[in-house]
Design a protein around this motif. Structure first.
Motif, short mmCIF file in Angstrom:
data_model
loop_
_atom_site.label_atom_id
_atom_site.label_comp_id
_atom_site.label_asym_id
_atom_site.label_seq_id
_atom_site.Cartn_x
_atom_site.Cartn_y
_atom_site.Cartn_z
N GLN A 1 40.77 20.94 5.76
CA GLN A 1 40.63 19.78 6.64
C GLN A 1 41.88 19.61 7.52
O GLN A 1 41.76 19.36 8.72
CB GLN A 1 40.42 18.51 5.80
N VAL A 2 43.06 19.78 6.90
CA VAL A 2 44.32 19.61 7.65
C VAL A 2 44.43 20.68 8.74
O VAL A 2 44.76 20.38 9.90
CB VAL A 2 45.53 19.69 6.68
N ILE A 3 44.10 21.92 8.37
CA ILE A 3 44.20 23.01 9.35
C ILE A 3 43.26 22.77 10.53
O ILE A 3 43.61 22.93 11.69
CB ILE A 3 43.90 24.37 8.67
N LEU B 1 29.29 19.11 8.70
CA LEU B 1 29.59 17.86 9.40
C LEU B 1 31.08 17.51 9.26
O LEU B 1 31.75 17.17 10.24
CB LEU B 1 28.72 16.74 8.81
N PHE B 2 31.61 17.62 8.02
CA PHE B 2 33.03 17.29 7.82
C PHE B 2 33.96 18.29 8.53
O PHE B 2 35.03 17.92 9.00
CB PHE B 2 33.35 17.20 6.33
N VAL B 3 33.53 19.54 8.63
CA VAL B 3 34.30 20.55 9.37
C VAL B 3 34.35 20.16 10.85
O VAL B 3 35.41 20.11 11.46
CB VAL B 3 33.65 21.95 9.19
N VAL B 4 33.18 19.84 11.40
CA VAL B 4 33.10 19.50 12.83
C VAL B 4 33.88 18.21 13.10
O VAL B 4 34.64 18.13 14.07
CB VAL B 4 31.62 19.35 13.27
N LEU B 5 33.74 17.21 12.20
CA LEU B 5 34.45 15.94 12.41
C LEU B 5 35.97 16.14 12.43
O LEU B 5 36.67 15.56 13.25
CB LEU B 5 34.09 14.95 11.29
#
Ligand code: SF4
Ligand code: SF4
Length: 323
Positions: free
Chosen positions: A107-109, A181-185
């Motif tokens: 997520q940070v990257i 979805l969380f990757v795109v967000l």
């Protein structure tokens, strides 16, 4: 179907088809044939009663103790400032070594589009650690939400038995949709959106730094699982489980199944968070006498504890040949 493709199908929410007769080994077909009509209901009941463990099995006790100890170590290190395990589950330092939860690191990257050295070291260290320890072992042996969700599940089952609530299941593919979805967000917003919602991170931080309003979200999730959908967060949403599941594909620590003594009565499937991985225990569901349970398995050991015929066991691949 091979272990790797079976694991990925499970992880992405696809159904693994029952093997055809031509895909089953001769030895396994002979075992299925020999068992036909030999197991009466009373035989099954007898084995079942003999095996019953009223206060939880050995793996359950070991796992709960480990999970509590891991989380307490963070708390103790913080309160007494002993710098043994600093930070929280999402990002920490163990005796000075950087550790980064794999999903948080991703997520940070994606959000900040950077890869600093400490993050790289922490991610690689944690990746290697969980390859060795079994991937989703993180879920059942370290995640604080898992423990609360297990207790909520007991309440759900108690209420369901009395027909006060019923379980509503969803298509397992929604977890893949949430993952994307969380990757795109993260990519689009430049913010680690999932970290704000993750009960794993919220609980870990609350234990160490004290409770906050975010705990209300965790309570809402637990209430949803008790009253509407059994283990919904871990089954249908959490991307952490998916990330560690992928790591588990190459892990040598697995649960293995031996079809020889199995009664196919399904006690294991009733207790499992991810029962689709145990479809191989249904009569005709395996293709080999000895087969590994897919990598979506959290290695929680509930099935190992509950199996009345010891047909499910932990195995560290390669180690049995060495010792
Ligand atoms: S799926 Fe997520 S919340 Fe559930 S146990 Fe695994 S990490 Fe924890
Ligand atoms: S297969 Fe067994 S060890 Fe794996 S998650 Fe299910 S109950 Fe736990």
């Amino acid at each position: 179907m091979g272990y790797i493709s079976k694991s990925f199908k499970h992880l992405f929410g696809y159904r693994v088809a029952r093997p055809g007769k031509e895909e089953q080994s001769e030895e396994l077909r002979a075992i299925y044939e020999a068992k036909k009509g030999t197991l009466s209901k009373s035989d099954l009941e007898k084995v079942h009663i003999e095996h019953k463990q009223p206060y939880g099995g050995k793996w359950l006790k070991r796992r709960w103790l480990t999970l509590i100890a891991v989380n307490l170590l963070f708390v103790v290190s913080f309160y007494f400032d002993i710098q043994l395990l600093e930070g929280a589950l999402t990002a920490s330092r163990f005796v000075g070594f950087h550790m980064a939860d794999l999903n948080s690191a991703l997520q940070v990257i994606l959000a900040y589009k950077v890869m600093v050295l400490n993050l790289f070291i922490g991610t690689v260290t944690v990746f290697l650690l969980w390859v060795l320890l079994g991937g989703r072992t993180f879920c059942s042996w370290a995640c604080p939400y898992h423990l609360l969700a297990e207790w909520a599940e007991y309440l759900h089952l108690w209420l369901a038995k009395r027909k006060i609530v019923s379980d509503h299941s969803f298509n397992r593919k929604v977890r893949t949709v949430f993952y994307l979805l969380f990757v795109v967000l993260a990519l689009v917003t430049g913010y680690t959106v999932f970290e704000t919602l993750s009960p794993t991170g919220i609980l870990s931080r609350a234990l160490i730094y004290g409770p906050g309003l975010a705990l209300l979200w965790v309570l809402a999730l637990l209430a949803f699982e008790v009253f509407y959908s059994r283990r919904a967060w871990c089954r249908y949403v959490c991307p952490i489980g998916m990330t560690y599941g992928v790591v588990g594909v190459i892990s040598p620590l697995r649960v293995t199944y031996n079809a020889e003594a199995c009664h196919h009565e399904g006690d294991c499937r009733k207790v499992c968070l991810v029962p689709h991985v145990l479809d191989l225990t249904i009569r005709g569901g395996a293709s080999q006498v000895h087969e590994d349970v897919g990598a979506d398995c959290t290695r929680c050991g509930l099935c190992v504890d509950v199996c009345p015929t010891d047909s499910l066991k932990y195995e560290f691949k390669g180690l049995s040949k060495l010792v």
